[in-house]
Design a protein around this motif. Structure first.
Motif, PDB file in Angstrom:
ATOM      1  N   ARG A 105       0.835  -1.215   0.000  1.00 39.39           N
ATOM      2  CA  ARG A 105       0.000   0.000   0.000  1.00 39.39           C
ATOM      3  C   ARG A 105       0.869   1.264   0.000  1.00 39.39           C
ATOM      4  O   ARG A 105       0.572   2.223  -0.705  1.00 39.39           O
ATOM      5  CB  ARG A 105      -0.947   0.008   1.208  1.00 39.39           C
ATOM      6  N   LEU A 106       1.940   1.258   0.778  1.00 38.91           N
ATOM      7  CA  LEU A 106       2.843   2.414   0.793  1.00 38.91           C
ATOM      8  C   LEU A 106       3.533   2.604  -0.554  1.00 38.91           C
ATOM      9  O   LEU A 106       3.727   3.740  -1.008  1.00 38.91           O
ATOM     10  CB  LEU A 106       3.873   2.277   1.915  1.00 38.91           C
ATOM     11  N   ALA A 107       3.907   1.508  -1.190  1.00 41.57           N
ATOM     12  CA  ALA A 107       4.506   1.599  -2.526  1.00 41.57           C
ATOM     13  C   ALA A 107       3.493   2.163  -3.515  1.00 41.57           C
ATOM     14  O   ALA A 107       3.838   2.976  -4.380  1.00 41.57           O
ATOM     15  CB  ALA A 107       5.012   0.237  -2.982  1.00 41.57           C
ATOM     16  N   SER A 108       2.235   1.759  -3.391  1.00 43.62           N
ATOM     17  CA  SER A 108       1.177   2.281  -4.248  1.00 43.62           C
ATOM     18  C   SER A 108       1.013   3.793  -4.051  1.00 43.62           C
ATOM     19  O   SER A 108       0.917   4.555  -5.018  1.00 43.62           O
ATOM     20  CB  SER A 108      -0.138   1.563  -3.943  1.00 43.62           C
ATOM     21  N   LEU A 109       1.001   4.234  -2.805  1.00 46.01           N
ATOM     22  CA  LEU A 109       0.886   5.665  -2.513  1.00 46.01           C
ATOM     23  C   LEU A 109       2.116   6.436  -2.999  1.00 46.01           C
ATOM     24  O   LEU A 109       1.992   7.581  -3.459  1.00 46.01           O
ATOM     25  CB  LEU A 109       0.662   5.885  -1.017  1.00 46.01           C
ATOM     26  N   SER A 110       3.287   5.820  -2.916  1.00 43.42           N
ATOM     27  CA  SER A 110       4.512   6.460  -3.411  1.00 43.42           C
ATOM     28  C   SER A 110       4.452   6.635  -4.922  1.00 43.42           C
ATOM     29  O   SER A 110       4.903   7.643  -5.460  1.00 43.42           O
ATOM     30  CB  SER A 110       5.743   5.638  -3.032  1.00 43.42           C
ATOM     31  N   SER A 111       3.893   5.649  -5.605  1.00 44.74           N
ATOM     32  CA  SER A 111       3.721   5.745  -7.050  1.00 44.74           C
ATOM     33  C   SER A 111       2.750   6.879  -7.407  1.00 44.74           C
ATOM     34  O   SER A 111       2.983   7.638  -8.350  1.00 44.74           O
ATOM     35  CB  SER A 111       3.218   4.419  -7.604  1.00 44.74           C
ATOM     36  N   ALA A 112       1.682   7.007  -6.641  1.00 50.25           N
ATOM     37  CA  ALA A 112       0.733   8.101  -6.860  1.00 50.25           C
ATOM     38  C   ALA A 112       1.401   9.461  -6.611  1.00 50.25           C
ATOM     39  O   ALA A 112       1.188  10.416  -7.363  1.00 50.25           O
ATOM     40  CB  ALA A 112      -0.484   7.939  -5.958  1.00 50.25           C
TER      41      ALA A 112
END
Length: 126
Positions: A8-15
């Motif tokens: 989830r943190l990687a997803s938010l970092s991508s965003a």
């Protein structure tokens, strides 16, 4: 930290990386006030490709798809390579990069650090 949290943190970092890309075009417009410069920035295919990939990685990782894990690793590594090679080959070598460049590198490295552990790869199992 659990694999689910890392993903989830990687997803938010991508965003956040995608938002940083868009903010560069907007910032340039704010500095110059030129709609022509804004149009030129928004007409760059590389910007749209990077935004599309960031969106795919963001949504794919949020859903924990295996293809998004692979795409996230490949895209982050490629962007880090592009930024570092442009910096080394450019006139800025030997000088500290600007804050947006450092922020982009930090987000990309964070994506790699969060996704590379085995438990994160196994957590993307859809």
């Amino acid at each position: 930290m659990s694999a689910h949290t890392q993903i989830r943190l990687a997803s938010l970092s991508s965003a956040a990386y995608g938002a940083l890309l868009v903010s560069g075009a907007v910032y340039h417009f704010q500095r110059t006030g030129s709609f022509r410069a804004l149009g030129h920035s928004l007409a760059q295919p590389t910007l749209w490709i990077a935004l599309l990939i960031a969106a795919l990685v963001t949504f794919g990782l949020w859903q924990r798809h295996a293809w998004a894990w692979w795409l996230g690793i490949a895209a982050a590594a490629y962007q880090i390579f592009r930024i570092v090679s442009a910096y080394v080959q450019g006139r800025g070598f030997g000088h500290m990069p600007g804050f947006p460049t450092l922020l982009a590198l930090a987000l990309l490295v964070l994506i790699l650090v969060l996704l590379l552990p085995r438990k994160a790869r196994l957590g993307c199992n859809r």
